[in-house]
Design a protein around this motif. Structure first.
Motif, mmCIF file in Angstrom:
data_model
loop_
_atom_site.group_PDB
_atom_site.id
_atom_site.type_symbol
_atom_site.label_atom_id
_atom_site.label_comp_id
_atom_site.label_asym_id
_atom_site.label_seq_id
_atom_site.Cartn_x
_atom_site.Cartn_y
_atom_site.Cartn_z
ATOM 1 N N MET A 1 0.845 -1.195 0.000
ATOM 2 C CA MET A 1 0.000 0.000 0.000
ATOM 3 C C MET A 1 0.880 1.245 0.000
ATOM 4 O O MET A 1 1.841 1.324 0.770
ATOM 5 C CB MET A 1 -0.922 0.009 1.218
ATOM 6 C CG MET A 1 -1.861 1.198 1.283
ATOM 7 S SD MET A 1 -2.914 1.160 2.755
ATOM 8 C CE MET A 1 -3.913 -0.285 2.402
ATOM 9 N N GLU A 2 0.543 2.184 -0.841
ATOM 10 C CA GLU A 2 1.320 3.416 -0.906
ATOM 11 C C GLU A 2 1.199 4.193 0.394
ATOM 12 O O GLU A 2 0.119 4.308 0.973
ATOM 13 C CB GLU A 2 0.815 4.279 -2.067
ATOM 14 C CG GLU A 2 1.601 5.557 -2.260
ATOM 15 C CD GLU A 2 1.021 6.450 -3.333
ATOM 16 O OE1 GLU A 2 1.790 7.212 -3.943
ATOM 17 O OE2 GLU A 2 -0.202 6.389 -3.577
ATOM 18 N N THR A 3 2.314 4.727 0.853
ATOM 19 C CA THR A 3 2.320 5.521 2.077
ATOM 20 C C THR A 3 2.726 6.958 1.775
ATOM 21 O O THR A 3 3.279 7.259 0.725
ATOM 22 C CB THR A 3 3.302 4.929 3.101
ATOM 23 O OG1 THR A 3 4.619 4.897 2.520
ATOM 24 C CG2 THR A 3 2.891 3.520 3.496
ATOM 25 N N ASN A 5 5.105 9.999 2.232
ATOM 26 C CA ASN A 5 6.520 10.180 2.572
ATOM 27 C C ASN A 5 7.024 11.469 1.933
ATOM 28 O O ASN A 5 6.231 12.281 1.451
ATOM 29 C CB ASN A 5 7.335 8.962 2.114
ATOM 30 C CG ASN A 5 7.060 8.609 0.664
ATOM 31 O OD1 ASN A 5 7.114 9.482 -0.209
ATOM 32 N ND2 ASN A 5 6.744 7.337 0.395
ATOM 33 N N THR A 8 5.792 11.786 -1.632
ATOM 34 C CA THR A 8 4.351 11.664 -1.879
ATOM 35 C C THR A 8 3.613 12.617 -0.950
ATOM 36 O O THR A 8 3.598 12.420 0.267
ATOM 37 C CB THR A 8 3.856 10.225 -1.637
ATOM 38 O OG1 THR A 8 4.560 9.333 -2.493
ATOM 39 C CG2 THR A 8 2.360 10.114 -1.915
ATOM 40 N N TRP A 13 -1.503 11.730 -2.502
ATOM 41 C CA TRP A 13 -1.936 10.445 -1.951
ATOM 42 C C TRP A 13 -3.457 10.318 -1.995
ATOM 43 O O TRP A 13 -3.994 9.311 -2.444
ATOM 44 C CB TRP A 13 -1.433 10.297 -0.517
ATOM 45 C CG TRP A 13 -1.702 8.946 0.086
ATOM 46 C CD1 TRP A 13 -0.913 7.830 0.004
ATOM 47 C CD2 TRP A 13 -2.844 8.585 0.863
ATOM 48 N NE1 TRP A 13 -1.504 6.792 0.682
ATOM 49 C CE2 TRP A 13 -2.685 7.221 1.219
ATOM 50 C CE3 TRP A 13 -3.977 9.265 1.287
ATOM 51 C CZ2 TRP A 13 -3.623 6.536 1.981
ATOM 52 C CZ3 TRP A 13 -4.925 8.576 2.040
ATOM 53 C CH2 TRP A 13 -4.746 7.230 2.393
ATOM 54 N N ARG A 16 -4.808 10.045 -5.588
ATOM 55 C CA ARG A 16 -4.616 8.725 -6.189
ATOM 56 C C ARG A 16 -5.613 7.709 -5.624
ATOM 57 O O ARG A 16 -6.053 6.805 -6.336
ATOM 58 C CB ARG A 16 -3.173 8.256 -6.007
ATOM 59 C CG ARG A 16 -2.214 8.921 -6.992
ATOM 60 C CD ARG A 16 -0.922 8.148 -7.136
ATOM 61 N NE ARG A 16 0.029 8.477 -6.097
ATOM 62 C CZ ARG A 16 0.923 9.469 -6.195
ATOM 63 N NH1 ARG A 16 0.946 10.243 -7.259
ATOM 64 N NH2 ARG A 16 1.779 9.699 -5.219
ATOM 65 N N ARG A 17 -5.963 7.853 -4.377
ATOM 66 C CA ARG A 17 -6.999 6.967 -3.808
ATOM 67 C C ARG A 17 -8.323 7.191 -4.537
ATOM 68 O O ARG A 17 -9.043 6.245 -4.863
ATOM 69 C CB ARG A 17 -7.177 7.244 -2.315
ATOM 70 C CG ARG A 17 -5.939 7.132 -1.454
ATOM 71 C CD ARG A 17 -5.485 5.726 -1.147
ATOM 72 N NE ARG A 17 -4.859 5.046 -2.264
ATOM 73 C CZ ARG A 17 -3.652 5.337 -2.767
ATOM 74 N NH1 ARG A 17 -2.939 6.324 -2.244
ATOM 75 N NH2 ARG A 17 -3.160 4.669 -3.772
ATOM 76 N N ASN A 20 -8.402 5.741 -7.936
ATOM 77 C CA ASN A 20 -8.528 4.283 -7.912
ATOM 78 C C ASN A 20 -9.934 3.822 -7.521
ATOM 79 O O ASN A 20 -10.177 2.618 -7.408
ATOM 80 C CB ASN A 20 -7.504 3.679 -6.946
ATOM 81 C CG ASN A 20 -6.094 3.699 -7.524
ATOM 82 O OD1 ASN A 20 -5.923 3.614 -8.729
ATOM 83 N ND2 ASN A 20 -5.103 3.820 -6.666
#
Length: 247
Positions: A1-3, A5, A8, A13, A16-17, A20
């Protein structure tokens, strides 16, 4: 899962959620490691605040995984839509009234996921049973907290935890119902937690009887307002206008 950081951003973030196809944004905040494990990396409070505000700006609800008094009180000030855990730890019990007051002011709902306390632990290693018994709230303590949620006008939504500890999303859902009964909620209040409250919390298009509706409902053998265990005796299930067979 992308975090999130250094490379990002919060905005990227969330965007992108959304791209999707998510229905809502879920954030995870942890302050303890399970069974003495090191505390895993987690979002800080400033990030959580920014994530909630940006997601709301984009028109998306935000729920937060958190399960201790201090963190839930701090996060409640950021106005999340809901918490997807109740309190878990025995060393915080009894719970101060300020906790319920803060959650009440936030308007957040709570998906309690407390029925796991009624799950038998046969077959687990003794050291796991000992740790759970010594550290996590038991069913009676969880029921007391749930009753206080209800008395504080905090919206309760019935739901199981994830499939950890051998949880089963179907059968074990009724453990949550049983826990609410122990808490002293009426059958009507229990039904609301599993139907209308859930629909309102997540903006689900259910709960209407009208011409042209989706016709998604269950038919029971007996009235659950008289006996909540009637929920376990299903006669038929209709989903999107089609009757499913019950084996």
């Amino acid at each position: 899962m992308e975090t999130i950081n250094d490379s990002t951003s919060i905005e990227d973030w969330v965007d992108r959620r959304i791209a999707n196809g998510v229905d809502y944004i879920k954030l995870i905040h942890v302050t303890r490691g399970f069974m003495g494990e090191p505390i895993p990396p987690s979002l800080n409070y400033e990030q959580i605040d920014q994530l909630i505000q940006y997601s709301h700006k984009k028109g998306y609800k935000v729920v937060v995984h958190a399960n201790s008094v201090e963190e839930m009180m701090k996060i409640a000030k950021f106005k999340p839509d809901g918490f997807v855990h109740m309190l878990d730890y025995k060393d915080e019990f009894p719970i101060p009234n300020t906790y319920y007051e803060e959650l009440g002011r936030s308007g957040a709902f709570v998906v309690t996921t407390g029925g796991i306390a009624l799950k038998p632990m046969e077959g687990f290693p003794p050291f796991v049973v000992d740790w759970v018994t010594e550290n996590l709230l038991d069913a009676k303590e969880r029921a007391e907290i749930i009753k206080k949620y209800h008395d504080s006008n905090i919206t309760i939504v019935a739901g199981t935890d994830a499939q950890e500890g051998q949880m089963d999303f179907g059968e074990d859902y009724f453990l949550e119902i049983d826990l609410y009964k122990i808490a002293g909620l009426s059958n009507l209040e229990i039904l609301r937690s599993a139907t209308g409250n859930a629909a309102k919390a997540f903006d689900l298009p259910i709960g209407e009887v009208k011409e042209g509706g989706s016709a998604t409902f269950i038919v029971l053998e007996k009235n659950p307002l008289e006996d909540i265990s009637a929920l376990k005796n299903v006669n038929a299930i209709w989903k999107n206008g089609r009757k499913d067979l019950i084996e």
